[in-house]
Design a protein around this motif. Sequence first.
Motif, PDB file in Angstrom:
ATOM      1  N   TYR A 154      10.423  32.660 106.816  1.00  0.00           N
ATOM      2  CA  TYR A 154       9.378  33.503 106.242  1.00  0.00           C
ATOM      3  C   TYR A 154       8.210  32.627 105.811  1.00  0.00           C
ATOM      4  O   TYR A 154       8.410  31.557 105.235  1.00  0.00           O
ATOM      5  CB  TYR A 154       9.942  34.258 105.037  1.00  0.00           C
ATOM      6  CG  TYR A 154       8.895  34.798 104.084  1.00  0.00           C
ATOM      7  CD1 TYR A 154       8.060  35.840 104.469  1.00  0.00           C
ATOM      8  CD2 TYR A 154       8.759  34.270 102.806  1.00  0.00           C
ATOM      9  CE1 TYR A 154       7.103  36.336 103.595  1.00  0.00           C
ATOM     10  CE2 TYR A 154       7.810  34.762 101.926  1.00  0.00           C
ATOM     11  CZ  TYR A 154       6.991  35.800 102.323  1.00  0.00           C
ATOM     12  OH  TYR A 154       6.041  36.282 101.474  1.00  0.00           O
ATOM     13  N   GLY A 155       7.003  33.051 106.135  1.00  0.00           N
ATOM     14  CA  GLY A 155       5.850  32.280 105.704  1.00  0.00           C
ATOM     15  C   GLY A 155       4.563  32.767 106.341  1.00  0.00           C
ATOM     16  O   GLY A 155       4.481  33.869 106.900  1.00  0.00           O
TER      17      GLY A 155
ATOM     18  N   ALA B  46      -0.413  39.357 116.119  1.00  0.00           N
ATOM     19  CA  ALA B  46      -0.467  38.577 114.883  1.00  0.00           C
ATOM     20  C   ALA B  46      -1.649  37.624 114.964  1.00  0.00           C
ATOM     21  O   ALA B  46      -2.112  37.270 116.060  1.00  0.00           O
ATOM     22  CB  ALA B  46       0.831  37.796 114.683  1.00  0.00           C
ATOM     23  N   HIS B  47      -2.150  37.223 113.804  1.00  0.00           N
ATOM     24  CA  HIS B  47      -3.304  36.337 113.748  1.00  0.00           C
ATOM     25  C   HIS B  47      -3.061  35.241 112.721  1.00  0.00           C
ATOM     26  O   HIS B  47      -2.181  35.348 111.872  1.00  0.00           O
ATOM     27  CB  HIS B  47      -4.578  37.115 113.391  1.00  0.00           C
ATOM     28  CG  HIS B  47      -4.911  38.207 114.354  1.00  0.00           C
ATOM     29  ND1 HIS B  47      -4.393  39.486 114.234  1.00  0.00           N
ATOM     30  CD2 HIS B  47      -5.701  38.213 115.468  1.00  0.00           C
ATOM     31  CE1 HIS B  47      -4.856  40.238 115.233  1.00  0.00           C
ATOM     32  NE2 HIS B  47      -5.643  39.497 115.988  1.00  0.00           N
ATOM     33  N   TYR B  48      -3.851  34.206 112.825  1.00  0.00           N
ATOM     34  CA  TYR B  48      -3.767  33.102 111.887  1.00  0.00           C
ATOM     35  C   TYR B  48      -3.888  33.624 110.447  1.00  0.00           C
ATOM     36  O   TYR B  48      -4.779  34.411 110.136  1.00  0.00           O
ATOM     37  CB  TYR B  48      -4.885  32.097 112.164  1.00  0.00           C
ATOM     38  CG  TYR B  48      -4.960  30.956 111.184  1.00  0.00           C
ATOM     39  CD1 TYR B  48      -4.230  29.793 111.375  1.00  0.00           C
ATOM     40  CD2 TYR B  48      -5.771  31.052 110.055  1.00  0.00           C
ATOM     41  CE1 TYR B  48      -4.298  28.745 110.476  1.00  0.00           C
ATOM     42  CE2 TYR B  48      -5.850  30.000 109.150  1.00  0.00           C
ATOM     43  CZ  TYR B  48      -5.112  28.852 109.359  1.00  0.00           C
ATOM     44  OH  TYR B  48      -5.181  27.821 108.463  1.00  0.00           O
ATOM     45  N   GLY B  49      -2.964  33.206 109.585  1.00  0.00           N
ATOM     46  CA  GLY B  49      -3.001  33.615 108.184  1.00  0.00           C
ATOM     47  C   GLY B  49      -2.135  34.814 107.868  1.00  0.00           C
ATOM     48  O   GLY B  49      -1.921  35.117 106.691  1.00  0.00           O
ATOM     49  N   ASP B  50      -1.619  35.512 108.889  1.00  0.00           N
ATOM     50  CA  ASP B  50      -0.727  36.648 108.630  1.00  0.00           C
ATOM     51  C   ASP B  50       0.604  36.154 108.053  1.00  0.00           C
ATOM     52  O   ASP B  50       1.096  35.082 108.410  1.00  0.00           O
ATOM     53  CB  ASP B  50      -0.452  37.428 109.919  1.00  0.00           C
ATOM     54  CG  ASP B  50      -1.640  38.253 110.366  1.00  0.00           C
ATOM     55  OD1 ASP B  50      -2.616  38.333 109.598  1.00  0.00           O
ATOM     56  OD2 ASP B  50      -1.602  38.808 111.480  1.00  0.00           O
ATOM     57  N   VAL B  51       1.171  36.947 107.167  1.00  0.00           N
ATOM     58  CA  VAL B  51       2.490  36.641 106.601  1.00  0.00           C
ATOM     59  C   VAL B  51       3.546  37.292 107.487  1.00  0.00           C
ATOM     60  O   VAL B  51       3.527  38.508 107.688  1.00  0.00           O
ATOM     61  CB  VAL B  51       2.607  37.153 105.151  1.00  0.00           C
ATOM     62  CG1 VAL B  51       4.012  36.896 104.599  1.00  0.00           C
ATOM     63  CG2 VAL B  51       1.572  36.471 104.269  1.00  0.00           C
TER      64      VAL B  51
END
Length: 340
Positions: free
Chosen positions: A37-38, A92-97
Motif C-alpha cells: 500500500y502506498g 492510475a496516475h503519479y501520486g495516486d494512493v
Amino acid sequence: MKLSLYCPTCSRPIADLNNTAPQVTCAACQHRYGLVYGKLSRHSSISETLLFLSDQLPSFYKRHYTLQITTPDRTLKQLQFSIPSRTDPIPAHYGDVVSVLYTMQGYLMKKLVAVTNHTTGKRYVLPRPVPSVSYRRITITTVMLALLVGSFLSGTNVFFVAVAAALGVMAYLKLTNSAQLTTPSLETGGREANRLIGDQRLIAQKLKIEHRVDEINHECQSNQGVIDRLEALKQKMVDVDQQLYAPRIFRATSAVNILKQQTANNQRLVREYRRALKMIEIEVETSWIADQLPDANHFTRAIMQKLTELKGIEEQNQFLKLQLAAYEEVKHQVIPGYEG
C-alpha cells in the motif's frame, strides 16, 4: 481519511489502511493476503499485440504494467505484471494512493489478485489471478520434468520430447501472464530516491532511539532502587555509629549524588529523544504526503544535529559510571551484587 480494503473473494472489508500490516486476513472467509500500500511514484502501461489478422477476425492483446509504489514507511516496491487486455482497465496516475493484494506462498507473492486505486475509488479484481514469476517457473519445471520422465519410461525419443517441450515453454511464456514484486535499489536513483534513502535513515534512527529510551527508562528505575537502598543503608549506619561509619557514609553519599546526576541526565535524554522521535515522525509522514519539500534536507540535518548533541550527554553519563565504578566498597560491600 479512512481508507478501507475489501476482500476479492467475499467483497467484505478486511483492513483499514491507516493502520495495517503487510499481511491481512479476511475475518469472513479467512483468506490471507499479502498487501502493498502506498503512493504511486511511477506508472507505465504498454499494450502488446499477440495476434492481429484483420479487423473482422479475433485479435489477441496483452497489456504490461509497471507500478512503482512508495509505502508510508518510505520503502519502494515495484510491481510488474501483465494481463490479457487491449484497453487499460487500471487507470492510475503519479501520486495516486493504491494498494495491491496477492495470495502468498510463505512470505512471497504467489498470485496477484487485485489492484485498488483509493484516490479514484476504483477497484480491479483480476478475472483470473496472475501467477508470480517464481510460481510460474516452478510450474513449468514440474511439467517439463514430468514429460521427460514419462517419455523415458515409455521409450519415446527423449530428444524430440525435449525439443517439443522447449517450444511449448516458449509459447507458454509468450501467451500467459505473470507478476513480479521487487524492492528496487535506491542507490542509483535521482532526487526522489535520495529522499527515500534519507527517510529510511531517519526511520532506522527512530528504531534505535526507541530502543535507547527503553534502556534509559530501565536504567532510571534501577538507579532509583539503588538510591533507595543506599539511603536506607546510610540511615542504619547513622543510627548505629555515625563516627564509626563516616567513611562509608561519605562514599555512599557520593555514590547517591552520582546516581542522581545520572538520573537527571537520563530524564533530559528521554525528553530530548522523545522530541526527536516526534520530529522524525513529522518528517516521514510529511515526506510521504507531500513527496518533495524544498526544506526537507534542512529538517533532516536539524534532527541529526540534535542526536549528535545528545551524544554529549550520553558520554557524560559514561563518565559518571566510571566515577561510580571507583567506589568499590559501594559496589561490592555496601550493596553486594550491584554493578555500576
